[in-house]
Enzyme design. Structure first.
Site, PDB file in Angstrom:
ATOM      1  N   HIS A  81     -49.887 -25.493   6.423  1.00 37.51           N
ATOM      2  CA  HIS A  81     -50.753 -26.541   6.244  1.00 37.51           C
ATOM      3  C   HIS A  81     -50.598 -27.508   7.387  1.00 37.51           C
ATOM      4  O   HIS A  81     -49.432 -28.057   7.741  1.00 37.51           O
ATOM      5  CB  HIS A  81     -50.396 -27.217   4.928  1.00 37.51           C
ATOM      6  CG  HIS A  81     -50.979 -26.386   3.695  1.00 37.51           C
ATOM      7  ND1 HIS A  81     -52.252 -26.297   3.519  1.00 37.51           N
ATOM      8  CD2 HIS A  81     -50.227 -25.803   2.885  1.00 37.51           C
ATOM      9  CE1 HIS A  81     -52.408 -25.421   2.294  1.00 37.51           C
ATOM     10  NE2 HIS A  81     -51.245 -25.106   2.125  1.00 37.51           N
ATOM     11  N   PHE A 268     -45.670 -28.366 -11.433  1.00 39.74           N
ATOM     12  CA  PHE A 268     -45.801 -29.904 -11.610  1.00 39.74           C
ATOM     13  C   PHE A 268     -47.060 -30.322 -12.199  1.00 39.74           C
ATOM     14  O   PHE A 268     -48.022 -29.920 -12.050  1.00 39.74           O
ATOM     15  CB  PHE A 268     -46.012 -30.135 -10.053  1.00 39.74           C
ATOM     16  CG  PHE A 268     -45.010 -29.606  -9.166  1.00 39.74           C
ATOM     17  CD1 PHE A 268     -45.517 -28.643  -8.180  1.00 39.74           C
ATOM     18  CD2 PHE A 268     -43.493 -29.410  -9.456  1.00 39.74           C
ATOM     19  CE1 PHE A 268     -44.590 -27.823  -7.654  1.00 39.74           C
ATOM     20  CE2 PHE A 268     -42.602 -28.585  -8.661  1.00 39.74           C
ATOM     21  CZ  PHE A 268     -43.037 -27.786  -7.611  1.00 39.74           C
ATOM     22  N   ASP A 270     -49.669 -31.932 -13.087  1.00 40.15           N
ATOM     23  CA  ASP A 270     -50.815 -32.685 -12.680  1.00 40.15           C
ATOM     24  C   ASP A 270     -51.893 -32.542 -13.263  1.00 40.15           C
ATOM     25  O   ASP A 270     -52.069 -32.302 -14.256  1.00 40.15           O
ATOM     26  CB  ASP A 270     -50.787 -32.426 -11.019  1.00 40.15           C
ATOM     27  CG  ASP A 270     -51.571 -30.979 -11.076  1.00 40.15           C
ATOM     28  OD1 ASP A 270     -52.471 -31.006 -10.152  1.00 40.15           O
ATOM     29  OD2 ASP A 270     -51.391 -30.257 -11.820  1.00 40.15           O
ATOM     30  N   ASP A 339     -47.221 -22.316  -8.702  1.00 41.08           N
ATOM     31  CA  ASP A 339     -47.952 -23.661  -8.905  1.00 41.08           C
ATOM     32  C   ASP A 339     -48.625 -23.806  -7.430  1.00 41.08           C
ATOM     33  O   ASP A 339     -49.677 -24.192  -7.627  1.00 41.08           O
ATOM     34  CB  ASP A 339     -46.806 -24.800  -9.050  1.00 41.08           C
ATOM     35  CG  ASP A 339     -47.368 -26.039  -9.073  1.00 41.08           C
ATOM     36  OD1 ASP A 339     -47.883 -26.632  -7.822  1.00 41.08           O
ATOM     37  OD2 ASP A 339     -47.731 -26.721  -9.909  1.00 41.08           O
ATOM     38  N   ASP A 344     -53.628 -24.512  -4.498  1.00 38.75           N
ATOM     39  CA  ASP A 344     -54.655 -24.242  -3.151  1.00 38.75           C
ATOM     40  C   ASP A 344     -55.703 -23.364  -3.549  1.00 38.75           C
ATOM     41  O   ASP A 344     -56.698 -23.782  -2.845  1.00 38.75           O
ATOM     42  CB  ASP A 344     -53.691 -23.300  -2.142  1.00 38.75           C
ATOM     43  CG  ASP A 344     -52.514 -24.345  -1.641  1.00 38.75           C
ATOM     44  OD1 ASP A 344     -51.386 -23.645  -0.991  1.00 38.75           O
ATOM     45  OD2 ASP A 344     -52.533 -25.590  -1.517  1.00 38.75           O
TER      46      ASP A 344
HETATM   47  N1  LIG Z   1     -49.157 -28.846  -9.351  1.00 40.18           N
HETATM   48  C1  LIG Z   1     -49.378 -29.373  -8.153  1.00 40.18           C
HETATM   49  N2  LIG Z   1     -49.797 -30.604  -7.892  1.00 40.18           N
HETATM   50  C2  LIG Z   1     -50.088 -31.025  -6.675  1.00 40.18           C
HETATM   51  C3  LIG Z   1     -49.883 -30.186  -5.557  1.00 40.18           C
HETATM   52  C4  LIG Z   1     -50.146 -30.727  -4.408  1.00 40.18           C
HETATM   53  C5  LIG Z   1     -50.294 -30.345  -3.002  1.00 40.18           C
HETATM   54  N3  LIG Z   1     -49.001 -29.683  -2.695  1.00 40.18           N
HETATM   55  C6  LIG Z   1     -49.260 -29.033  -1.513  1.00 40.18           C
HETATM   56  C7  LIG Z   1     -47.926 -28.391  -0.996  1.00 40.18           C
HETATM   57  C8  LIG Z   1     -47.846 -27.092  -1.123  1.00 40.18           C
HETATM   58  C9  LIG Z   1     -49.059 -26.561  -1.830  1.00 40.18           C
HETATM   59  O1  LIG Z   1     -49.224 -25.312  -1.032  1.00 40.18           O
HETATM   60  C10 LIG Z   1     -49.966 -27.602  -1.394  1.00 40.18           C
HETATM   61  O2  LIG Z   1     -50.725 -27.338  -0.255  1.00 40.18           O
HETATM   62  C11 LIG Z   1     -50.556 -31.948  -4.740  1.00 40.18           C
HETATM   63  N4  LIG Z   1     -50.755 -31.924  -5.983  1.00 40.18           N
HETATM   64  C12 LIG Z   1     -51.129 -33.156  -6.939  1.00 40.18           C
HETATM   65  O3  LIG Z   1     -52.578 -32.628  -7.463  1.00 40.18           O
HETATM   66  C13 LIG Z   1     -53.276 -33.587  -7.964  1.00 40.18           C
HETATM   67  C14 LIG Z   1     -54.435 -33.664  -7.465  1.00 40.18           C
HETATM   68  O4  LIG Z   1     -54.768 -33.584  -6.093  1.00 40.18           O
HETATM   69  P1  LIG Z   1     -55.930 -33.452  -5.516  1.00 40.18           P
HETATM   70  O5  LIG Z   1     -56.823 -32.322  -5.835  1.00 40.18           O
HETATM   71  O6  LIG Z   1     -55.778 -33.364  -3.884  1.00 40.18           O
HETATM   72  O7  LIG Z   1     -56.592 -34.949  -5.744  1.00 40.18           O
HETATM   73  C15 LIG Z   1     -52.356 -34.876  -7.557  1.00 40.18           C
HETATM   74  O8  LIG Z   1     -51.532 -35.289  -8.689  1.00 40.18           O
HETATM   75  C16 LIG Z   1     -51.416 -34.364  -6.622  1.00 40.18           C
HETATM   76  O9  LIG Z   1     -50.107 -35.195  -6.812  1.00 40.18           O
HETATM   77  C17 LIG Z   1     -49.420 -28.730  -5.814  1.00 40.18           C
HETATM   78  O10 LIG Z   1     -48.914 -28.198  -4.927  1.00 40.18           O
HETATM   79  N5  LIG Z   1     -49.120 -28.537  -6.886  1.00 40.18           N
END
Ligand SMILES: Nc1nc2c(c(CN[C@H]3C=C[C@H](O)[C@@H]3O)cn2[C@@H]2O[C@H](COP(=O)(O)O)[C@@H](O)[C@H]2O)c(=O)[nH]1
Length: 367
Positions: A81, A268, A270, A339, A344
């Site tokens: 990224h 995580f 979210d 996750d 992604d």
């Molecule tokens: N479970 C989980 N939640 C994640 C991420 C990420 C980004 N991680 C990067 C690092 C490695 C990965 O390959 C991703 O490129 C953000 N979030 C959460 O999502 C929510 C929505 O965000 P959005 O749709 O943008 O508005 C927000 O609560 C945000 O905190 C993840 O990976 N897993």
């Protein structure tokens, strides 16, 4: 006085952690535990409005492991990224700490008018708007990743932070006041107790991911993502866990990212992963809950519906992980990579305009 089962449980939980006897009968200091999987299973076993569909979970497991294999999806994908930091040094640790300190609640009240940040000719939204704003500040010579900067309101007044997180649209960053409070508070703690650097927290955890999660939630109140469900204490620890996971992945499991127990980290909880798991048929919502989510109704933090979505999502990814390992024992897959892959993929499907249930709407600093 006969204590009820839940008070008992909490007290034992506290004593076990205080004495470092997490589950070990012979009194040896057991490797620490974080208790998120147990919390998630408890919620899932008692949930009324959210359920898992095992057939869809098995199908999702196959899709995920095959896609990850085809895309060579692994820790190096994190580096892929372009907006992520790549210096592989202490600066990268500071960048990631700031990123995951503020990694919450990007969803827009008006979906048609989200907060966005323009960077490198692209208008970034959601999580990427935060990463873009950090990059933009650094490019402007603002030392935004330094805790010493966050605590000094003469050089870093609220006005400057409003400038750092300014929007490239008419919609301001959600919860900006809460984000500034997180910065000030975490800055004080890092400067007073950890010599101004999260690297010292990593060192104190001595290579244990679970110990680092516990240190973060014990020392930094704005990471203490806990609640109570049916009278029992629940650990979600979403931002503390994704902080450790981002450090691990971004350093490819080496250097500051080397942890002996990284597989203890769960997914995580979210608002994005429940959306894709529901779309895959893995998560089932009761008609009233599905109606509320589709009507974009607010689900208050720690409300039963919100807890059931978060808990069942964590347990769902754990079942998918077990299914993958059962069928593909050599797959290099853990809850973190599943996750990351799901997040992604959800973002790709969003760009493609794929039909998905809306994300649930809880405004909080926890995710
Ligand atoms: N479970 C989980 N939640 C994640 C991420 C990420 C980004 N991680 C990067 C690092 C490695 C990965 O390959 C991703 O490129 C953000 N979030 C959460 O999502 C929510 C929505 O965000 P959005 O749709 O943008 O508005 C927000 O609560 C945000 O905190 C993840 O990976 N897993």
């Amino acid at each position: 006085m006969a204590m009820d089962d839940d008070t008992d449980h909490d007290l034992l939980d506290f004593m076990r952690r205080a004495l470092g006897l997490d589950g070990q009968s012979n009194g040896q200091k057991a490797p620490p535990d974080i208790g998120v999987l147990q919390s998630a299973e408890y919620i899932c076993d008692n949930a009324i409005d959210v359920a898992l569909d095992m057939r869809s979970c098995k199908a999702a497991a196959e899709m995920i492991v095959n896609s990850m294999e085809k895309e060579h999806y692994g820790t190096q994908t994190w580096d892929g990224h372009v907006l992520h930091p790549h210096t592989k040094d202490e600066e990268q640790v500071e960048f990631i700490f700031l990123m995951d300190l503020l990694n919450f609640s990007f969803w827009a009240d008006d979906e048609k008018a989200p907060y966005k940040v323009e960077y490198d000719g692209n208008l970034e939204d959601g999580y990427w708007s935060l990463v873009a704003a950090i990059r933009r500040a650094l490019d402007e010579g603002i030392p935004i990743t330094s805790p010493y900067f966050w605590v000094d309101e003469t050089v870093c007044p609220d006005k400057l932070l409003e400038h750092v997180f300014r929007s490239s649209t008419d919609t301001p960053m959600p919860m900006l006041k809460e984000r500034i409070k997180c910065l000030r508070e975490a800055g004080e703690i890092l400067c007073e107790n950890f010599n101004g650097s999260f690297v010292n927290c990593i060192r104190e955890a001595e290579g244990s991911a679970a110990a680092l999660v516990n240190l973060v939630v014990d020392e930094f109140p704005c990471f203490k993502d806990e609640s109570r469900f049916e009278g029992r204490k629940i650990h979600f620890y979403k931002r503390a866990q994704i902080l450790v996971a981002d450090i691990w992945a971004s350093f490819n499991g080496e250097s500051f990212g080397e942890f002996s127990d990284i597989n203890k980290i769960t997914m995580f909880a979210d608002y994005r992963i429940p959306q894709i798991l529901h779309t895959l048929g893995c998560l089932l919502y009761s008609p009233p809950l599905e109606h509320a989510v589709r009507q974009r109704r607010i689900l208050p933090p720690s409300s039963t519906w919100e807890m059931e979505i978060r808990g069942c999502t964590i347990h769902c990814v754990e079942l998918i992980r077990r299914e993958i390992i059962k069928r593909h024992p050599n797959a290099k897959v853990n809850a973190i990579l599943i996750d990351f892959f799901l997040y992604d993929t959800a973002k790709e499907w969003e760009v493609q305009g794929k039909e998905m249930i809306p994300t649930h709407r809880t405004r909080s600093i926890w995710y």
